[in-house]
Design a protein around this motif. Sequence first.
Motif, PDB file in Angstrom:
ATOM      1  N   MET A   1      -3.736  -6.838 -18.102  1.00 47.84           N
ATOM      2  CA  MET A   1      -3.501  -5.416 -18.350  1.00 47.84           C
ATOM      3  C   MET A   1      -2.526  -4.857 -17.316  1.00 47.84           C
ATOM      4  O   MET A   1      -2.576  -5.234 -16.151  1.00 47.84           O
ATOM      5  CB  MET A   1      -4.816  -4.630 -18.280  1.00 47.84           C
ATOM      6  CG  MET A   1      -5.803  -4.951 -19.387  1.00 47.84           C
ATOM      7  SD  MET A   1      -7.321  -4.016 -19.211  1.00 47.84           S
ATOM      8  CE  MET A   1      -6.698  -2.340 -19.302  1.00 47.84           C
ATOM      9  N   PRO A   2      -1.639  -3.952 -17.729  1.00 45.26           N
ATOM     10  CA  PRO A   2      -0.694  -3.363 -16.769  1.00 45.26           C
ATOM     11  C   PRO A   2      -1.412  -2.406 -15.823  1.00 45.26           C
ATOM     12  O   PRO A   2      -2.479  -1.870 -16.132  1.00 45.26           O
ATOM     13  CB  PRO A   2       0.290  -2.614 -17.665  1.00 45.26           C
ATOM     14  CG  PRO A   2      -0.478  -2.310 -18.907  1.00 45.26           C
ATOM     15  CD  PRO A   2      -1.418  -3.474 -19.099  1.00 45.26           C
ATOM     16  N   PRO A   3      -0.846  -2.170 -14.662  1.00 39.80           N
ATOM     17  CA  PRO A   3      -1.444  -1.222 -13.707  1.00 39.80           C
ATOM     18  C   PRO A   3      -1.342   0.216 -14.216  1.00 39.80           C
ATOM     19  O   PRO A   3      -0.559   0.517 -15.125  1.00 39.80           O
ATOM     20  CB  PRO A   3      -0.620  -1.422 -12.440  1.00 39.80           C
ATOM     21  CG  PRO A   3       0.700  -1.906 -12.939  1.00 39.80           C
ATOM     22  CD  PRO A   3       0.404  -2.748 -14.150  1.00 39.80           C
ATOM     23  N   VAL A   4      -2.130   1.095 -13.597  1.00 45.31           N
ATOM     24  CA  VAL A   4      -2.162   2.508 -13.963  1.00 45.31           C
ATOM     25  C   VAL A   4      -2.103   3.335 -12.683  1.00 45.31           C
ATOM     26  O   VAL A   4      -2.797   3.024 -11.705  1.00 45.31           O
ATOM     27  CB  VAL A   4      -3.444   2.857 -14.744  1.00 45.31           C
ATOM     28  CG1 VAL A   4      -3.540   4.364 -14.995  1.00 45.31           C
ATOM     29  CG2 VAL A   4      -3.511   2.087 -16.048  1.00 45.31           C
ATOM     30  N   ILE A   5      -1.269   4.367 -12.648  1.00 43.03           N
ATOM     31  CA  ILE A   5      -1.299   5.338 -11.549  1.00 43.03           C
ATOM     32  C   ILE A   5      -2.533   6.204 -11.788  1.00 43.03           C
ATOM     33  O   ILE A   5      -2.597   6.962 -12.759  1.00 43.03           O
ATOM     34  CB  ILE A   5      -0.020   6.195 -11.505  1.00 43.03           C
ATOM     35  CG1 ILE A   5       1.218   5.294 -11.412  1.00 43.03           C
ATOM     36  CG2 ILE A   5      -0.070   7.161 -10.335  1.00 43.03           C
ATOM     37  CD1 ILE A   5       1.285   4.425 -10.177  1.00 43.03           C
ATOM     38  N   SER A   6      -3.526   6.068 -10.909  1.00 41.50           N
ATOM     39  CA  SER A   6      -4.869   6.557 -11.229  1.00 41.50           C
ATOM     40  C   SER A   6      -5.123   8.008 -10.859  1.00 41.50           C
ATOM     41  O   SER A   6      -6.068   8.613 -11.366  1.00 41.50           O
ATOM     42  CB  SER A   6      -5.908   5.678 -10.529  1.00 41.50           C
ATOM     43  OG  SER A   6      -5.670   5.628  -9.131  1.00 41.50           O
ATOM     44  N   ARG A   7      -4.320   8.577  -9.974  1.00 46.90           N
ATOM     45  CA  ARG A   7      -4.522   9.963  -9.558  1.00 46.90           C
ATOM     46  C   ARG A   7      -3.163  10.637  -9.465  1.00 46.90           C
ATOM     47  O   ARG A   7      -2.132   9.966  -9.340  1.00 46.90           O
ATOM     48  CB  ARG A   7      -5.229  10.028  -8.188  1.00 46.90           C
ATOM     49  CG  ARG A   7      -6.673   9.540  -8.227  1.00 46.90           C
ATOM     50  CD  ARG A   7      -7.190   9.242  -6.830  1.00 46.90           C
ATOM     51  NE  ARG A   7      -7.264  10.422  -5.991  1.00 46.90           N
ATOM     52  CZ  ARG A   7      -8.314  11.224  -5.911  1.00 46.90           C
ATOM     53  NH1 ARG A   7      -9.391  10.981  -6.633  1.00 46.90           N
ATOM     54  NH2 ARG A   7      -8.318  12.276  -5.100  1.00 46.90           N
ATOM     55  N   PRO A   8      -3.123  11.958  -9.491  1.00 50.71           N
ATOM     56  CA  PRO A   8      -1.828  12.640  -9.338  1.00 50.71           C
ATOM     57  C   PRO A   8      -1.164  12.252  -8.019  1.00 50.71           C
ATOM     58  O   PRO A   8      -1.827  12.117  -6.992  1.00 50.71           O
ATOM     59  CB  PRO A   8      -2.212  14.123  -9.360  1.00 50.71           C
ATOM     60  CG  PRO A   8      -3.516  14.174 -10.085  1.00 50.71           C
ATOM     61  CD  PRO A   8      -4.227  12.907  -9.734  1.00 50.71           C
ATOM     62  N   ILE A   9       0.155  12.051  -8.068  1.00 54.26           N
ATOM     63  CA  ILE A   9       0.856  11.737  -6.826  1.00 54.26           C
ATOM     64  C   ILE A   9       0.796  12.938  -5.898  1.00 54.26           C
ATOM     65  O   ILE A   9       0.639  14.082  -6.323  1.00 54.26           O
ATOM     66  CB  ILE A   9       2.307  11.287  -7.091  1.00 54.26           C
ATOM     67  CG1 ILE A   9       3.138  12.433  -7.666  1.00 54.26           C
ATOM     68  CG2 ILE A   9       2.342  10.076  -7.997  1.00 54.26           C
ATOM     69  CD1 ILE A   9       4.615  12.076  -7.792  1.00 54.26           C
ATOM     70  N   THR A  10       0.914  12.673  -4.607  1.00 58.18           N
ATOM     71  CA  THR A  10       0.807  13.728  -3.604  1.00 58.18           C
ATOM     72  C   THR A  10       2.038  13.745  -2.718  1.00 58.18           C
ATOM     73  O   THR A  10       2.776  12.751  -2.615  1.00 58.18           O
ATOM     74  CB  THR A  10      -0.448  13.545  -2.738  1.00 58.18           C
ATOM     75  OG1 THR A  10      -0.397  12.255  -2.105  1.00 58.18           O
ATOM     76  CG2 THR A  10      -1.708  13.651  -3.578  1.00 58.18           C
ATOM     77  N   PHE A  11       2.238  14.883  -2.046  1.00 64.12           N
ATOM     78  CA  PHE A  11       3.371  15.089  -1.155  1.00 64.12           C
ATOM     79  C   PHE A  11       2.836  15.376   0.247  1.00 64.12           C
ATOM     80  O   PHE A  11       2.018  16.292   0.423  1.00 64.12           O
ATOM     81  CB  PHE A  11       4.225  16.256  -1.632  1.00 64.12           C
ATOM     82  CG  PHE A  11       4.723  16.098  -3.048  1.00 64.12           C
ATOM     83  CD1 PHE A  11       5.890  15.404  -3.321  1.00 64.12           C
ATOM     84  CD2 PHE A  11       4.005  16.630  -4.112  1.00 64.12           C
ATOM     85  CE1 PHE A  11       6.339  15.251  -4.616  1.00 64.12           C
ATOM     86  CE2 PHE A  11       4.445  16.487  -5.410  1.00 64.12           C
ATOM     87  CZ  PHE A  11       5.617  15.792  -5.672  1.00 64.12           C
TER      88      PHE A  11
END
Length: 859
Positions: A1-11
């Motif tokens: 399975m491909p990876p998933v960005i699991s949470r909103p990115i942060t700055f």
Amino acid sequence: MPPVISRPITFEHYREPLGIGESSPRISWQSEAEPDWVQSGYEIEIRRSSQVDRFVITSSDQILVPWPAEDLRSRESADARVRVTGTNGLRSEWSDWATVETGLLNADEWVAVPISADWEEDPEAEKQPPLLRTEFAARPDVVSARLYASAHGVYEVEINGQRVGTDILSPGWTVYGERLRYYTYDVTEIINEGTNAMGVWLADGWYRGRLGFHGGYRNLYGTDLSFIGQLEITYSNGSRETIASSPDSGWRASKGPIIMSSLYDGEEHDQRQEHAGWTMPGFDDSDWSGVVSNLRDPHTLVPAEGPPVRCTEEITPVRVERKPDGRILLDFGQNLVGRLQLAGNGTANTSISVRHAEVLQDGELYTRPLRDARSTDIIHLASDGSFRWEPRFTIHGFRYAEISGWPNDFNAENVTARVYHTDMQRTGTFECSDPAVNRLHENVLWSMRGNFVDIPTDCPQRDERLGWTGDIQVFAPTASYLYDCSAMLSSWLKDVAAEQLPDGTVPWYVPVIPGGPMWTPIRPGAVWGDVAVLTPWTLYERFGDTAVLERQYSSAKAWIDLMDRLSGPGHLWNTGFQLGDWLDPNAPPEDPAAALTDKYLVATAYFAWSTQKFSETAHVLGKAEDAQKYASLAADIRRAFTAEYVLDDGMMVSDAQTAYALAINFDLIEDSRLLQMAGDRLSELVSKAENRISTGFAGTPAVTDALTKTGHVETAYALLLEKECPSWLYTVEQGATTIWERWDSQRPDGTVNPGGMTSFNHYALGAVADWLHRSVAGIAPLEPGYKKILIAPHPTEAFSYAAGTLMSPYGEIQSRWERDGQSLTYTFTVPNGTTASVLLPGQDLFEVGAGEHHIRTDL
């Protein structure tokens, strides 16, 4: 399975990246993937206006990666999204877009100036805060509206009758002459076509309110109470209109209904002096006064880094008692920090007062520990009918409250305790099979919440509430597990550097206020001054950010160099004023510095430890010459310490728990034979004391670790689980719901310790929770930001299970062990992007990758 960005990115470290101060904010993300998937690269898309730029980077990094595009300009908004690719070629979908927006990055962009009411005031008197208002017009084609706001004092803003933001006590407490924060608010939705009105509430706060013990000091930063506000409205054609605080732009001032507001003493509000509709357009302010401008260098206006103070929870009373004389005594079941919201049916001209306290004595509020803080709120009702009221500009530390003057029947629904603290993200948990230990951990959590109110304070209730440097130095590792406090503490450390004296002396508390003969003049002191080195290191270790080390480098170096000068060629810091192992339970109540452990042993131990950590800081930053210089100095200090304080049989000159704990935990005994003998002696001392604690602020964070390190983990558990005074669980047995300042703040007979400083909400002695997280649950950082994790729990027969979770920068770490008959089951989860070294009892160290792991061993 491909990876998933699991949470909103942060700055950077922002929870809400609006009005930030960085033109090139670093970006972080978390991913979930199959256990064998390893990131090899990432793509970032940056969307600005209608243009999208894509950047392809070959790297496994995912925490605080560089901003790849051109720098953002002031007021500029940009969207970013990420996708990642693995070494096996599998690539994620794009993350959702995340938005970042800068604030005013240049001082010359401020046209607003501080404005205040133009009437004369007695600078030494307690003053009635003013209201300020203005009206302005807006065209119909508004695209966005931003309010940049700050104050000399504290403020709240309303536009068209609607509160702006949910923060309180803004702009917080900084070294105002050097740094005054401003906050940015998106007010687009409350700007109307045509005429609008903006109104501002002001109060003294820390700027000119009473601060400090011995009666306190007023007007430490100025005598004016001023608002600094710049509302910028952008229209669809790109034009921008600015409504700024200035004396010639239609602003008016009047006395408001707040008669008095004090952080220590409480707030008095008179509904009969309210101005109905004053923040709505068309209000008649013809009898209001004008305003005058005050001084503020716009270069000192800085964007807020950490989250503001907000209400994070509401609590109803668990017990309501009506006294024969009509007073109402409330018990909220939890010592907390905040204020009460009252709601009910009132009677005209009735006055209702609310007093607060942490403890009862003989069934009544016991206010002596508050010292000179009155901690009383008063409302005067204007008319018959329903009302709802909560103070605006004060907070209290309390479990109990007493209401006088309530006009009608009363029940629990008439009152709510609203909990306030800096609105950080909760990151860490701990639990075990022992309810008393779980309650202890809850007490640590609640003490952190109550004392992380814009700055890290010592206590939240009495006439003090200062940013004591030693308290947060010992507690920062615990705090950094429980909450993401990176931005808040990083901001506060800038004030530490600002207050540091030219010779390197770090004040006992930051920001500095006059403190009477004990604390003035400012003198160097171990444990407290070491915050300049050790707390930046903790933030780096726990959050993986080298920037905090870089920013604080000069401050840290100045502190180390000062200790070096004071110690001289012998490398022993054995002169001058020291607090040593402050609040050792063996010290008399009137002299909490009179500990069993030699105060100069403590000072030299900290000198060695901080110097070693500073050498490591220099190494991380690529400052090779400094790294070598201070590593050599640290080695010299260790040798001097051993020669002076460690005997040939492993005993120490100060035969006390703290002495051994510091020597062991700070790696000051290099001979392995002597080290083991010292650990054995520490264990003997604990057993001899019948497992009662004998450490103060310096020794408490180290004692359980020192026992564990030298093979006496069951002695560490015995120390933890002891219930006789002094001990951690003694306080739980006495009904504590927060950590106490003294081990016996409440004595076994139920009376309050007679010492002049007896708080029931101090987090320093709760630093043992870091050992619970690392050595009981078994979650510790091996590399900064938990890039590499140490999973090393120490099971005990006293618990049937223990577990912890931590939302690290890379994702959630979980660790649990459970005893089942004659076997132990270990379960731990390692987030993507990290690896873990696992050390289980009776086994060799082994490495694991991302994913969930289960191991069963026989007892």
